[in-house]
Design an enzyme around this catalytic site. Structure first.
Site, PDB file in Angstrom:
ATOM      1  N   ALA A 159       6.443 -34.689  87.566  1.00 16.25           N
ATOM      2  CA  ALA A 159       7.496 -33.686  87.457  1.00 16.25           C
ATOM      3  C   ALA A 159       8.587 -33.964  88.482  1.00 16.25           C
ATOM      4  O   ALA A 159       8.320 -34.420  89.600  1.00 16.25           O
ATOM      5  CB  ALA A 159       6.908 -32.292  87.677  1.00 16.25           C
ATOM      6  N   ASP A 180      13.278 -29.024  76.699  1.00 22.59           N
ATOM      7  CA  ASP A 180      14.164 -28.271  77.580  1.00 22.59           C
ATOM      8  C   ASP A 180      13.815 -28.457  79.052  1.00 22.59           C
ATOM      9  O   ASP A 180      14.698 -28.416  79.910  1.00 22.59           O
ATOM     10  CB  ASP A 180      14.108 -26.779  77.216  1.00 22.59           C
ATOM     11  CG  ASP A 180      14.709 -26.502  75.843  1.00 22.59           C
ATOM     12  OD1 ASP A 180      15.653 -27.225  75.454  1.00 22.59           O
ATOM     13  OD2 ASP A 180      14.232 -25.590  75.149  1.00 22.59           O
ATOM     14  N   THR A 228      10.402 -26.737  71.903  1.00 24.56           N
ATOM     15  CA  THR A 228      11.402 -25.834  71.339  1.00 24.56           C
ATOM     16  C   THR A 228      12.772 -26.490  71.215  1.00 24.56           C
ATOM     17  O   THR A 228      13.481 -26.281  70.249  1.00 24.56           O
ATOM     18  CB  THR A 228      11.532 -24.563  72.200  1.00 24.56           C
ATOM     19  OG1 THR A 228      11.819 -24.946  73.563  1.00 24.56           O
ATOM     20  CG2 THR A 228      10.241 -23.765  72.173  1.00 24.56           C
TER      21      THR A 228
END
Length: 596
Positions: A173, A197, A241
């Site tokens: 990350a 996203d 998404t």
């Protein structure tokens, strides 16, 4: 065969070519390449016209690129690749596909002439196309298909367009963000994220942070004017998404997004900075939500093993718990004469509201100059006005800089929100009974107006502050000193009542600096055997899918802070207008760059 070439401001080549054994009259001007059948007796002759700006590549011989590259080298043939549009069920935009037409010439000399002039036209009239891109691939997001999507669908298109890519597959990350903040970015025209996203948010923070570092701007100052970012950001959707991609392109499709990157589309985007005291917390572009949306995110983190289904499950559980939270919201309204969240307009490609906002945000630049310059100008600081204060009990408080539409919510959180007008839409959902709140949530999945409810209100704003009620403290967070003068209600500011009756008034009377609240009937929490525990007194903020560690925050909208390789959502009526507008922008850019 007769060929005519004019190498001046309007490049022109005209001759007869063959397409599928049919003779066609082909014409290349500076801005369009078109061909039409000449042997057809019917009046209904087929004519194809492709803007030069939407040509992807020109190759010698008979060439296929997708799904696999094949080349048949012939002396008299060449293949033209271009953008081809089609509608797509379930999306609000248009699907882009790689159009392909093979042309045959009577001689090799004429073929070479066509190839040379087509390539020259693309280079001359599309100066904003990227040549070198930094690509980050998140192999863990969504269905874990990002690497395959890039190498099988996107990389062949980049190669066709002559774009070189430096590819980094992330292993942890924030690796992409750290790379952008620390490494040498010289020579890159843009940054591309292959993921969802979350990956886009990493790129966003890295690009903004690097720009502010180089400009010497302090990001921790809540009132600072951030410098616009010169690097474009491209999004290849490969997440769960892909809200940002859907809201800026209208479809979730890797090929469509790759073609937008190739032709150098440029879509400005507003960004919301979130501060706690004098410390920057995060940047947001889609959803900043407190209450219901924050609780759903917290609950979903407990069930990551469920995959995407965890959001449906968590949403149901949080809904059944029937929670609401007290708080104080202060907001700085935007000019209602410019636009309104209830005007039933959609921010589409070539949006006039965003175009007018460019002139307002860049007062010292022309429209075309601000769109296609190196962004060396400063934003016009326009945070003057009277703050409005509301206090009460809310189901949720949301702030968004875009419609936040997605495949499951085609209209989004705020259907009339704009991508680049320098404002955000603040949605306040007051405490209400469970069935009424369910009605509000259901309207997000339909075309019904979700704001046409007595317990919901929406405001177009430039800045927002949120704080807890005086008797409630933030739990589990280290305190950072708040700027007390900033958080106090300014003299002469507007104050609103906490009850829904009071909030329905457009603007309450002028106050003397004291917030008053009217009594409101308390809704008895609805519980069941699955969620009959004591509801918490404080929720959390959901910032683009990340939980913020603070509850008291201040937000400011920075107009057109970043630029995406996109052009907004297209519809059939807007295609011709946007093509003409893009041609005019390219003409202006070339005239400006040619002047001493």
């Amino acid at each position: 065969m007769k060929a005519f070439v004019q190498m001046e401001t309007d490049l022109r080549l005209e001759s007869s070519l063959w397409v599928d054994n049919r003779r066609c009259a082909a014409v290349l001007t500076g801005w369009h390449f078109k061909w039409s059948e000449v042997d057809k007796r019917s009046r209904d002759k087929k004519t194809v016209s492709v803007p030069v700006a939407e040509l992807v590549g020109v190759e010698e011989g008979k060439v296929e690129v997708l799904p696999h590259k094949t080349v048949e080298d012939t002396d008299k043939d060449f293949t033209v690749f271009y953008v081809k549009r089609s509608s797509f069920t379930g999306s609000c935009g248009l699907l882009w596909r790689l159009g392909r037409t093979q042309f045959s010439c009577p001689s090799r000399v004429l073929r070479d002439q066509w190839i040379k002039n087509l390539r020259t036209a693309v280079q001359t009239h599309t100066p904003l196309r990227p040549h070198r891109l930094l690509v980050f691939i998140n192999p863990f997001g969504g269905k874990k298909m990002a690497r395959q999507i890039f190498h099988s669908l996107v990389a062949p298109l980049f190669e066709l367009a002559g774009i070189s890519s430096h590819v980094i597959v992330t292993e942890r990350a924030n690796q992409a963000r750290d790379h952008l903040l620390k490494k040498d970015l010289m020579g890159f025209d843009g940054v591309v994220c292959v993921g969802g996203d979350g990956m886009f948010s990493e790129i966003l923070h890295g690009v903004i942070g690097r720009t502010q570092q180089e400009a010497g701007t302090c990001e921790n100052d809540p009132g600072v004017t951030l410098q616009p970012c010169p690097l474009h950001i491209g999004i290849i959707p490969a997440g769960s998404t892909d809200c940002v991609c859907y809201a800026t392109v209208g479809v979730i499709d890797p090929v469509t997004s790759a073609l937008h990157i190739i032709i150098g589309d440029s879509q400005p985007l507003d960004v919301c900075s979130v501060h706690h005291g004098f410390a920057l917390v995060r940047y947001s572009v889609s959803l900043l939500g407190y209450g219901f949306y924050g609780d759903v995110l917290v609950e979903s983190e407990k069930h990551r093993w469920m995959g995407p289904l965890r959001y449906d499950y968590s949403g149901s559980m949080v809904y059944l718990s029937n929670r609401s939270y007290t708080g104080t919201v202060q907001y700085l309204p935007a000019d209602p004469l410019l636009s309104s969240p209830r005007d039933n307009t959609r921010c589409l490609s070539g949006c006039t509201v965003c175009s007018r906002s460019t002139e307002r945000l860049f007062p010292n630049s022309s429209d075309s100059g601000s769109l296609y310059s190196s962004y060396s100008g400063h934003f016009h600081n326009d945070l003057e006005g009277e703050w409005v204060t509301v206090q009460g009990r809310f189901k949720c408080v949301s702030l968004t800089c875009m419609s936040s539409s997605c495949t499951r919510s085609p209209m989004g959180l705020s259907p009339s929100a704009h991508l680049a007008d320098g404002t955000g839409d603040l949605v306040l959902v007051w405490d209400t009974n469970p069935l009424s709140f369910l009605r509000f949530l259901y309207r997000h999945t339909s075309t019904d107006d979700q704001f046409d409810l007595p317990f919901v209100e929406v405001h177009r704003v430039k800045a927002v502050r949120f704080s807890l009620a005086g008797d409630i403290k933030e739990e589990g967070h280290e305190e950072i000193r708040e700027p007390s003068d900033e958080m106090d209600i300014e003299a002469g500011g507007q104050v609103r009542s906490g009850s829904r009756n009071g909030s329905q008034q457009h603007l309450a009377e002028k106050a003397t600096g004291r917030v008053t609240t009217s009594e409101k009937k308390t809704v008895i929490p609805f519980t069941c055997c699955l969620c009959c525990k004591k509801p918490p007194a404080v929720s959390v903020w959901n910032c683009d899918g990340e939980i913020l560690p603070f509850t008291n925050i201040s937000c400011k909208i920075h107009g057109q802070l970043v630029r995406l390789y996109a052009r907004g959502i297209e519809d059939k009526a807007a295609i011709h207008h946007c093509s003409q507008e893009r041609d005019m922008c390219n003409i202006t850019y070339m005239l400006e760059t040619s002047l001493p």
